[in-house]
Scaffold this active site. Structure first.
Site, short mmCIF file in Angstrom:
data_model
loop_
_atom_site.label_atom_id
_atom_site.label_comp_id
_atom_site.label_asym_id
_atom_site.label_seq_id
_atom_site.Cartn_x
_atom_site.Cartn_y
_atom_site.Cartn_z
N CYS A 145 1.84 -4.29 0.20
CA CYS A 145 2.85 -3.64 -0.64
C CYS A 145 4.24 -3.78 -0.05
O CYS A 145 5.24 -3.68 -0.76
CB CYS A 145 2.53 -2.15 -0.81
SG CYS A 145 0.91 -1.83 -1.55
N GLU A 177 2.70 5.11 -5.04
CA GLU A 177 3.22 3.99 -4.26
C GLU A 177 2.73 2.73 -4.95
O GLU A 177 1.53 2.47 -5.01
CB GLU A 177 2.72 4.07 -2.82
CG GLU A 177 3.41 3.11 -1.87
CD GLU A 177 2.57 1.89 -1.55
OE1 GLU A 177 2.85 0.82 -2.15
OE2 GLU A 177 1.65 2.00 -0.74
#
Length: 675
Positions: free
Chosen positions: A294, A255
């Site tokens: 993120c 990720e």
């Protein structure tokens, strides 16, 4: 604050200072890492043998109980984490997202483990597949825990949530964890690891914690290990290219960078609820955690005709954001995580300004509350406008990981989709519209480039969880630039830590090995009714075959008038002539179920406490007046729920007098324990 590692069941003890870690607010030293050589081979071996063996002895329900106990303990001591989070630049709200969000994820997985998983040490995947003409050979997919270690490498922005959201599914799956936090906020992660060790909620070897370098850890990985990484694309690619990762086919979940977008649809004009929601969400994602998420909104797309209104509204909203020391009650946005991160963000902003204009915020001149701009890593919210996003490249490639977002216009939905997808794969995009056709076109146009699409409108305005909030129940991850991995998503995430295996054998053998009866396996019949057995004594395969009962026309007409179900197939012989399914008047399907219950139910008080459900009902063959039915009831599967009772799943088949299957379903009962 001296940061040690927790490996092989103990803290590493004293070592020489290796690196100082500074407060993002004051620049003062908060903690230091220690220089100590760790034997990574031994750490992995300890995890696989001690931790893995301890976890695999437990069922999913027992592992879920561990997670709940840990979550309860952390909830009682989370103020220790809040206190340290201030030095990472976190306001109270920021810390809640990290700390409470992580604890909440533990609770969510504990609940899902109890409610959605069986009380076994393995999972069954799908139904039994017949593999031979005579039925003597069959197959069943099973899913079992890997005999390795989950290596978790976490990013700096969420030292608590990042650790716990990876930890929960791994432990629930039965795989021990070696976790490594980003150094710059490792003092918060260290305190969390301290709390976990103090809680004594986890068995020995279930969690090991490494501060600093992982050394040669990757050299000792095997095909049974998993690496889950959150961080930059550069580091991710470097790790994925490690020769051992390739040779051993080590599972790698990434990720990483993500140019997430928010899209204002054409119907969401100024003054509409959706326009206001768009402005609020873009501003929030720029300022919460100082934009160091993120999932933060990096590109805000709006119809070209609305760009000026969007810029004005965002500028006004961002101007009200109070920046400074997060300990101050007035402050709504703290600093970036450190001076190095500030330099990185400003360098990226400079590159973005080669094709976008700064329309809000001045990195060289902004007010601060109770803080020193020279010592702290402060950056104000910076809003840019890209006038020609079709020709631009930097705005679709550069992620300034801070309070930075770029507004850009589009001419129509096709262009909005194309611009959004130029992010090359993102964790999330949000769409602001009350128009279903527009939402549909956008959702399916950008879906394959995104791990999550949030459609936000006035109907969910007061309850939506936000563009940037990954939820434990939903997948977190994205394709391409975002890393191609998936985390969370409820029990789906357990699959990363488990192996699917095709198990083949005779029906008797498969039933015995998996603990689930299926048609073709031996049955157990006797004089005692299956409902007279306590949960403890009931054997899988215990079966009752009922007496037969004839279905009459009077039965059908009485049921029709009694229930009000006078559908033509039950009442009108003429209407069924030439019908593709019904050969004439037929019995109600629910009449068959009712009569079936009358045929197999044991009426006296006993171990069966309640019938609480019915699954997988299929009506296979219509039954006409004059035909008889018979029922086979077989104990298919058992799942203990608590010390008082357990769930029994029964396989039920209704057959006609000629032996043809009329209906099948699964009956669920709660059966009392003997003691």
């Amino acid at each position: 604050m001296k940061l040690d590692s927790f490996v092989r069941g103990k803290w590493t003890g004293s070592g020489e200072p290796a690196a100082e870690i500074h407060s993002a607010v004051t620049g003062d030293v908060v903690a230091f890492t220690t220089r100590i050589d760790l034997d990574m081979r031994e750490i992995l071996t300890y995890g696989r043998t001690v931790g893995g063996n301890n976890l695999r002895k437990l069922t999913f329900h027992q592992r879920a109980s561990l997670l709940k106990a840990l979550a309860d303990y952390l909830s009682q001591h989370k103020d220790r984490l809040y206190k340290l989070s201030v030095h990472a630049g976190c306001t109270r709200t920021d810390a809640m997202i990290d700390v409470d969000g992580g604890i909440g994820t533990l609770f969510a997985y504990a609940s899902k483990g109890r409610r959605e998983l069986p009380n076994t040490k393995f999972l069954l995947d799908g139904n039994v597949e017949g593999l031979s003409k005579g039925g003597a050979f069959a197959g069943q997919h099973i899913v079992t825990p890997l005999h390795g270690v989950a290596v978790h490498i976490n990013a700096f922005n969420f030292p608590c949530w990042g650790m716990l959201e990876k930890l929960a599914p791994a432990l629930l799956a039965g795989v021990p964890v070696v976790t490594k936090p980003a150094t710059v906020t490792s003092y918060v992660a260290y305190e969390l690891a301290r709390l976990i060790a103090e809680s004594k909620a986890l068995p020995d070897g279930a969690l090991q914690f490494i501060v600093g370098s992982t050394g040669d850890l990757f050299d000792h990985l095997t095909c049974q290990d998993v690496v889950s990484f959150t961080g930059s694309a550069d580091t991710s690619q470097k790790l994925q290219r490690h020769p051992v990762i390739a040779r051993e086919a080590v599972r790698f979940i990434a990720e990483r960078d993500s140019l997430n977008a928010a899209i204002l649809a054409p119907d969401a004009v100024p003054g509409s609820p959706e326009f206001d929601l768009f402005i609020k969400e873009v501003a929030k994602e720029m300022t919460v955690k100082a934009g160091q998420k993120c999932t933060a909104i990096r590109r805000a797309l709006a119809p070209s005709a609305q760009i000026d209104a969007v810029i004005t509204a965002l500028r006004d909203r961002l101007a009200k954001v109070v920046i400074g020391n997060p300990e101050s009650e007035k402050v709504r946005m703290g600093p970036l995580v450190g001076l190095g991160q500030r330099s990185d963000v400003l360098a990226h902003v400079a590159r973005l300004r080669t094709e976008a204009e700064l329309v809000a915020g001045d990195p060289g001149n902004f007010p601060l509350v109770d803080a020193d701009a020279k010592r702290g890593a402060f950056v104000p919210p910076l809003l840019l406008h890209c006038a020609n996003p079709v020709a631009a490249t930097a705005v679709h490639e550069i992620e300034a990981f801070g309070p930075v977002s770029t507004v850009m216009g589009y001419d129509d939905l096709d262009q909005a989709i194309a611009l959004t997808n130029r992010g090359g794969g993102s964790l999330v995009a949000s769409v602001y519209t009350h128009d279903i056709p527009a939402a549909t076109e956008l959702a399916f146009g950008i879906g394959s480039f995104h791990g999550r699409v949030a459609i936000i409108d006035r109907d969910c305005a007061t309850e939506h969880t936000g563009h940037g909030s990954p939820m434990p129940q939903m997948v977190h991850g994205g394709p391409g630039r975002a890393g191609g991995g998936e985390e969370l998503g409820g029990v789906r995430s357990l699959q990363h830590y488990m192996q699917r295996t095709a198990l083949q054998g005779s029906p008797r053998m498969l039933s015995g090995v998996t603990g689930r009866w299926f048609k073709g396996s031996p049955v157990l019949e006797g004089d005692l009714h299956p409902f007279r057995y306590h949960y403890d004594d009931l054997e899988i395969g215990r079966t009752l075959v009922s007496k037969a009962r004839q279905i009459t026309l009077d039965d059908i007409e009485h049921f029709a008038h009694f229930t009000g179900d006078t559908f033509y197939a039950h009442m009108d012989e003429e209407a069924t002539k030439g019908h593709p399914f019904f050969p004439g008047r037929v019995a109600h399907g629910y009449l068959l179920l009712s009569f079936a219950a009358g045929l197999f139910v044991d009426p006296d008080y006993g171990p069966v406490l309640a019938n609480y459900g019915l699954d997988s009902l299929r009506f296979v063959k219509p039954v006409q007046p004059g035909e008889s039915i018979q029922v086979r009831l077989t104990a298919k599967e058992k799942t203990p729920r608590n010390k008082q009772y357990g769930e029994v799943r029964w396989d039920v088949e209704i057959t006609t007098g000629t032996g043809e299957t009329a209906a099948t379903y699964e009956l669920l009962t709660m059966n009392a324990m003997r003691a």
